[in-house]
Design an enzyme around this catalytic site. Structure first.
Site, PDB file in Angstrom:
ATOM      1  N   SER A 237     -20.738 -47.764 -46.029  1.00 28.56           N
ATOM      2  CA  SER A 237     -21.261 -48.491 -47.186  1.00 28.56           C
ATOM      3  C   SER A 237     -20.315 -48.389 -48.377  1.00 28.56           C
ATOM      4  O   SER A 237     -19.872 -47.299 -48.742  1.00 28.56           O
ATOM      5  CB  SER A 237     -22.636 -47.914 -47.571  1.00 28.56           C
ATOM      6  OG  SER A 237     -23.143 -48.496 -48.745  1.00 28.56           O
ATOM      7  N   LYS A 256     -24.485 -41.907 -42.707  1.00 25.84           N
ATOM      8  CA  LYS A 256     -23.774 -42.869 -43.552  1.00 25.84           C
ATOM      9  C   LYS A 256     -22.447 -42.292 -44.010  1.00 25.84           C
ATOM     10  O   LYS A 256     -22.287 -41.080 -44.169  1.00 25.84           O
ATOM     11  CB  LYS A 256     -24.619 -43.264 -44.759  1.00 25.84           C
ATOM     12  CG  LYS A 256     -24.840 -42.136 -45.754  1.00 25.84           C
ATOM     13  CD  LYS A 256     -25.627 -42.618 -46.964  1.00 25.84           C
ATOM     14  CE  LYS A 256     -25.858 -41.460 -47.933  1.00 25.84           C
ATOM     15  NZ  LYS A 256     -26.622 -41.871 -49.122  1.00 25.84           N
ATOM     16  N   THR A 361     -29.611 -65.063 -51.208  1.00 27.37           N
ATOM     17  CA  THR A 361     -30.830 -65.263 -51.982  1.00 27.37           C
ATOM     18  C   THR A 361     -31.025 -66.730 -52.311  1.00 27.37           C
ATOM     19  O   THR A 361     -30.068 -67.500 -52.393  1.00 27.37           O
ATOM     20  CB  THR A 361     -30.794 -64.450 -53.288  1.00 27.37           C
ATOM     21  OG1 THR A 361     -32.042 -64.583 -53.972  1.00 27.37           O
ATOM     22  CG2 THR A 361     -29.689 -64.936 -54.217  1.00 27.37           C
ATOM     23  N   LYS A 364     -31.141 -67.171 -57.132  1.00 30.32           N
ATOM     24  CA  LYS A 364     -30.087 -67.195 -58.141  1.00 30.32           C
ATOM     25  C   LYS A 364     -29.507 -68.605 -58.243  1.00 30.32           C
ATOM     26  O   LYS A 364     -30.074 -69.445 -58.907  1.00 30.32           O
ATOM     27  CB  LYS A 364     -29.047 -66.120 -57.841  1.00 30.32           C
ATOM     28  CG  LYS A 364     -29.615 -64.706 -58.015  1.00 30.32           C
ATOM     29  CD  LYS A 364     -28.617 -63.634 -57.755  1.00 30.32           C
ATOM     30  CE  LYS A 364     -29.159 -62.260 -58.138  1.00 30.32           C
ATOM     31  NZ  LYS A 364     -30.386 -61.854 -57.459  1.00 30.32           N
TER      32      LYS A 364
END
Length: 575
Positions: A237, A256, A361, A364
């Site tokens: 990440s 992670k 999304t 936006k």
């Protein structure tokens, strides 16, 4: 329940002297009830309960008469064993309701946590901002005559006021009502969801798509599912990933590895620590919303293929904004190929089809609400079948999904909004930099102005709003690290030179009034976030001058009202 058990253990001789195993055995038959009748308290309660059963048995409804009520007043209809609640509570010998243990101070804890946020200046105040569709980018505050210009909305292209979107929403709202009526599994799966998912899959040139209530939910649901289902998965990440991705990784319980922001060497070093057979997933964003940086997507795909990892790309701040059709940065990296092919896939391999998963999304650049993920058909079917964040939530309203489809179709067939937005962004960045306002350098549409102090950032935001009728939100911890507080400005196609000049002049005055650090001041401090740092090379915008010179005449006609075949993956795949 635990409190009742403790009280029972302390005051009831029978319970106190009986083992847990004996009580469990008794509870499986009538023996426990028989024993309870010997208790002066439980016996009375059981008799009272049984005496009322005759009044709740199945009978034909009858109308009560005055004579029947007179002959059987309520007081005489009660069992002789009945008792008032207050009598039992008042009997101190029966049950001691006062615990000798100290209870947890929830109120004190909450007040302490809130006090900490107020002390470190990260406590957030929400401004009452009511955006006006017919006066975009204007809004009014709590009073309708108190109007301001909004400079920090995520409605990047002004699609919240787009007539195509609004008219389609009105049409569907009138015909299908306000809500979906259920989850996708129960009464909430409809033509609007199927159409939207087909549009999204076609936009990203992936096999299938799945719509969620928001992209926060999509990121959390998908990433957590991977870790919970795939044994020994390791998730890599980026350190600046959005909170939704961090939450999903945390909920996944997978191992992670956090790599330095956009640092390919650090990422590869971490990937190389694991055998190729170890399942791996690289999670990153295309545009990082608080600093405006853009990920090296193609190079990350190279590393993913080298070390056997899946790629999870969040394009939340890029969909609608980049690429000839608004599919995001992955499309933009092969701009000419996608411009030429239109709705079809280019004949050559592109970055977009190398990415395994894309989340985005609708809230936006597309001006509505909702989130989604696209990818291979079996991957999407897996999410549909196993992700609780998708399965157990009500479907988006039909009007929202229809309006989102209209927004996608509109932006796919025009370049003008994206070009206008980029043009206005360059104007603001260049002019702020010219007067020493510390804009954090980046190649995207985000204009982050470095302040470096939470209190000063809040003061600057308040002053802009109260004195200049300009709304720019202060960004502080935990959204950005402490000491890197900033103002986040997002020009839109509606923020032309006149409004931009008002903003530039107001910021200049605010920086003077509050004695905020300018570029030269940051240079003296050694620089921060790319502002005033030595040996920083100029950053080129991802939109080139040649791309900004294009017109809608350059778009392939096949993107205008194309026939997009419905994708049935979200209905279930037939064997």
């Amino acid at each position: 329940m635990e409190s009742i058990t403790r009280v029972s253990m302390s005051v009831c001789p029978f319970v106190k002297s009986s083992s847990a195993q004996a009580l469990r055995q008794l509870s499986k038959n009538s023996a426990l009830t028989s024993q309870a009748r010997q208790c002066p308290f439980m016996g009375a309660a059981l008799n009272a309960k049984e005496s009322t059963r005759s009044y709740s048995s199945a009978t034909k409804p009858v109308r009560a008469t005055a004579s029947s009520l007179a002959s059987n007043p309520p007081s005489t209809m009660q069992s002789k064993y009945s008792f008032k609640a207050e009598e039992l509570v008042g009997n101190k010998d029966a049950i001691n309701l006062e615990s000798k243990e100290n209870t947890f101070d929830f109120k004190g804890y909450l007040n302490s946590e809130l006090s900490k946020k107020r002390t470190d200046k990260s406590y957030r105040f929400f401004n009452n901002i009511n955006r006006l569709a017919n006066e975009f980018p204007k809004a009014h505050r709590s009073e309708e005559n108190d109007k301001v210009t909004v400079w920090c909305s995520n409605d990047y292209l002004g699609m919240g006021k787009n007539e195509n979107t609004i008219n389609e929403m009105k049409r569907v709202l009138t015909k299908y009502g306000s809500g979906a009526g259920g989850t996708r599994n129960i009464a909430g799966h409809n033509i609007h969801a199927l159409k939207l998912e087909s549009e999204l899959a076609a936009l990203h040139k992936h096999e299938a798509a799945l719509v969620f209530s928001s992209c926060f939910v999509a990121n959390d649901a998908v990433l957590s599912l991977f870790g919970q289902k795939i044994k020994d998965l390791v998730i890599f990440s980026d350190e600046l990933n959005h909170a939704s991705m961090i939450q999903g990784i945390r909920n996944s319980r997978a191992k992670k590895q956090v790599f330095k922001h956009n640092d390919l060497a650090d990422l590869e070093e971490k990937l190389a620590q694991y055998p190729k057979s170890t399942p791996k997933l690289i999670a990153f964003e295309s545009v990082y919303s608080m600093c405006g940086s853009i990920a090296p997507i193609e190079a990350i795909c190279d590393l993913a293929e080298k070390y056997g990892a899946l790629t999870f790309l969040d394009e939340v701040h890029a969909v609608g904004m980049y690429g000839p059709h608004g599919a995001g940065v992955a499309e933009h990296l092969d701009f000419d190929a996608h411009l030429k092919s239109g709705i079809a896939s280019p004949q050559t391999q592109t970055v977009m089809n190398r990415v395994d998963m894309v989340t985005g999304t609708l809230g936006k650049a597309y001006g509505t609400v909702g989130g989604y993920i696209t990818g291979k058909a079996n991957l999407i079917d897996w999410f549909r079948s196993f992700a609780p964040g998708f399965i157990f939530t009500t479907t988006l309203p039909p009007s929202i999904m229809a309006g989102s489809s209209a927004s996608i179709r509109y932006q796919r067939s025009t370049l003008q909004d994206r070009i206008a937005q980029q043009t206005n962004t360059r104007y603001v960045k260049n002019n702020l930099t010219d007067i020493g306002i510390p804009v954090i350098p980046n190649p995207s549409h985000i204009v982050p102005v470095l302040v470096g102090n939470a209190l000063d950032a809040k003061k600057a935001s308040d002053l802009l709003l109260d004195k200049y009728n300009i709304y720019v939100q202060a960004i502080n911890f935990p959204t950005v690290p402490i000491g890197q507080e900033r103002l986040r400005i997002t020009p839109t196609p509606g923020h032309g030179p006149e409004l931009s000049n008002q903003l530039i002049g107001a910021l200049d005055s605010v920086f003077n009034e509050l004695s905020l650090s300018r570029i030269g001041d940051w240079e003296g401090k050694g620089g921060l976030c790319g502002v005033g740092e030595p040996d920083i090379e100029p950053i080129e915008h991802i939109w080139t001058s040649e791309q900004l010179a294009l017109t809608d005449a350059d778009i392939n006609p096949n993107v205008i009202d194309p026939v997009i075949q419905p994708i049935g993956v979200s209905s279930g795949v037939r064997d």
